[in-house]
Design a protein around this motif. Sequence first.
Motif, PDB file in Angstrom:
ATOM      1  N   GLY A  69     -11.922 -13.531  -8.374  1.00  0.00           N
ATOM      2  CA  GLY A  69     -11.154 -14.054  -9.500  1.00  0.00           C
ATOM      3  C   GLY A  69      -9.960 -13.217  -9.883  1.00  0.00           C
ATOM      4  N   ASP A  70     -10.021 -11.891  -9.642  1.00  0.00           N
ATOM      5  CA  ASP A  70      -8.897 -11.037 -10.025  1.00  0.00           C
ATOM      6  C   ASP A  70      -7.648 -11.304  -9.201  1.00  0.00           C
ATOM      7  N   ALA A  71      -7.798 -12.018  -8.087  1.00  0.00           N
ATOM      8  CA  ALA A  71      -6.638 -12.376  -7.263  1.00  0.00           C
ATOM      9  C   ALA A  71      -6.149 -13.794  -7.553  1.00  0.00           C
ATOM     10  N   LYS A  72      -6.933 -14.569  -8.312  1.00  0.00           N
ATOM     11  CA  LYS A  72      -6.598 -15.968  -8.575  1.00  0.00           C
ATOM     12  C   LYS A  72      -6.200 -16.229 -10.026  1.00  0.00           C
ATOM     13  N   SER A  73      -6.836 -15.530 -10.944  1.00  0.00           N
ATOM     14  CA  SER A  73      -6.684 -15.800 -12.368  1.00  0.00           C
ATOM     15  C   SER A  73      -5.876 -14.710 -13.049  1.00  0.00           C
TER      16      SER A  73
ATOM     17  N   VAL B 143       4.773 -10.546 -15.699  1.00  0.00           N
ATOM     18  CA  VAL B 143       5.045 -10.966 -14.324  1.00  0.00           C
ATOM     19  C   VAL B 143       4.830  -9.749 -13.412  1.00  0.00           C
ATOM     20  N   GLY B 144       4.046  -9.941 -12.370  1.00  0.00           N
ATOM     21  CA  GLY B 144       3.675  -8.824 -11.509  1.00  0.00           C
ATOM     22  C   GLY B 144       2.246  -8.377 -11.739  1.00  0.00           C
ATOM     23  N   LEU B 145       1.618  -8.926 -12.799  1.00  0.00           N
ATOM     24  CA  LEU B 145       0.216  -8.632 -13.069  1.00  0.00           C
ATOM     25  C   LEU B 145      -0.644  -9.163 -11.936  1.00  0.00           C
ATOM     26  N   ASN B 146      -1.458  -8.279 -11.372  1.00  0.00           N
ATOM     27  CA  ASN B 146      -2.254  -8.637 -10.203  1.00  0.00           C
ATOM     28  C   ASN B 146      -3.581  -7.908 -10.275  1.00  0.00           C
ATOM     29  N   ASP B 147      -4.446  -8.208  -9.323  1.00  0.00           N
ATOM     30  CA  ASP B 147      -5.697  -7.482  -9.157  1.00  0.00           C
ATOM     31  C   ASP B 147      -5.406  -5.979  -9.211  1.00  0.00           C
ATOM     32  N   SER B 148      -6.156  -5.260 -10.047  1.00  0.00           N
ATOM     33  CA  SER B 148      -5.884  -3.835 -10.250  1.00  0.00           C
ATOM     34  C   SER B 148      -5.919  -3.034  -8.954  1.00  0.00           C
ATOM     35  N   LYS B 149      -6.714  -3.479  -7.993  1.00  0.00           N
ATOM     36  CA  LYS B 149      -6.821  -2.748  -6.717  1.00  0.00           C
ATOM     37  C   LYS B 149      -5.542  -2.841  -5.900  1.00  0.00           C
ATOM     38  N   GLN B 150      -4.683  -3.787  -6.214  1.00  0.00           N
ATOM     39  CA  GLN B 150      -3.440  -3.980  -5.463  1.00  0.00           C
ATOM     40  C   GLN B 150      -2.262  -3.226  -6.072  1.00  0.00           C
ATOM     41  N   LEU B 151      -2.501  -2.511  -7.157  1.00  0.00           N
ATOM     42  CA  LEU B 151      -1.406  -1.856  -7.877  1.00  0.00           C
ATOM     43  C   LEU B 151      -1.597  -0.348  -7.930  1.00  0.00           C
ATOM     44  N   SER B 152      -0.494   0.372  -8.048  1.00  0.00           N
ATOM     45  CA  SER B 152      -0.561   1.823  -8.200  1.00  0.00           C
ATOM     46  C   SER B 152      -1.088   2.161  -9.592  1.00  0.00           C
TER      47      SER B 152
ATOM     48  N   GLN C 156      14.256 -12.009  -3.318  1.00  0.00           N
ATOM     49  CA  GLN C 156      13.216 -12.835  -2.701  1.00  0.00           C
ATOM     50  C   GLN C 156      11.823 -12.386  -3.123  1.00  0.00           C
ATOM     51  N   LEU C 157      11.612 -11.063  -3.181  1.00  0.00           N
ATOM     52  CA  LEU C 157      10.312 -10.541  -3.618  1.00  0.00           C
ATOM     53  C   LEU C 157      10.049 -10.887  -5.077  1.00  0.00           C
TER      54      LEU C 157
ATOM     55  N   LEU D 130       7.172 -14.136  -9.101  1.00  0.00           N
ATOM     56  CA  LEU D 130       7.192 -15.118 -10.178  1.00  0.00           C
ATOM     57  C   LEU D 130       6.354 -16.340  -9.809  1.00  0.00           C
ATOM     58  N   GLU D 131       6.471 -16.794  -8.575  1.00  0.00           N
ATOM     59  CA  GLU D 131       5.684 -17.951  -8.120  1.00  0.00           C
ATOM     60  C   GLU D 131       4.191 -17.648  -8.161  1.00  0.00           C
ATOM     61  N   ALA D 132       3.810 -16.433  -7.743  1.00  0.00           N
ATOM     62  CA  ALA D 132       2.402 -16.034  -7.773  1.00  0.00           C
ATOM     63  C   ALA D 132       1.895 -15.974  -9.209  1.00  0.00           C
TER      64      ALA D 132
END
Length: 256
Positions: free
Chosen positions: A184-188, A101-110, A44-45, A50-52
């Motif tokens: 933008g780092d959370a949207k693009s 896939v899983g690429l996100n705003d750098s602040k949200q990642l280890s 599910q995660l 993938l959807e994000a």
Amino acid sequence: MLSLKEIKEKLEQSTGAESWITELEKDERVGARKLWTSWKRKQQLALLELEAHEEKIKFDSSYCSRTNDLVAGVDEAGRGPLAGPVVTAAVILPNYIKELVGLNDSKQLSRNKRDELAIMIKKHAIAYSIHFQSVEKIDELNIYEATRQSMTEVVLNLKVRPNVVLADAMKLPIDIETHSIIKGDAKSLAIAAASILAKTARDEYMDQLHEQFPMYLFNKHAGYGTKLHIEMIEQYGPIEHHRKTFEPIKSILRMR
């Protein structure tokens, strides 16, 4: 009936389409239920991730007038710290890369995840560029203008010219269609990729600075104004890598 060890091994390789998955749902053993529940949660995660990812791709595409338009994402790292450069990055990505896939705003990642993604971004990007804006330039111009000029330069340094530029909360004076995207780092996806490259490059720089000036512990706080960092500045005094126009450094220098 499969043993719990066999179930665990098979689930690790499972895509969810196998016929034995249906049978596993009916397995009443406590261990089997735990393995099933854990696997289901991971599935599910992964689906949400993938959807994000696809939403970020769609967001970037919404700024394109043609299907083959190239979108450059631009972001920075280090506007707030008391020491070190502000680092900006620009990235042009292909339409779809499974490894991102899983690429996100750098602040949200280890940090480990950021480092892994930085390698993949550099490997698959159509083009990318990184720029370090010096402490001297930050003190001369102010942090906003120093960041804006660095973002402008990092776009112009791209080896491939983009059709559209998406910058995280910044308007750039360039002759390319540019959009300032709040958060933008959370949207693009392109901006998120730029945030990863900027952050990892700056972290590496601050680690190297720590080797030269270990008493300031730059590897712990990356130059941000933590209590520990301020204590070190008060004890040892500011060095050339500290931003002289930032408080409390400005006041500390005035008292010396």
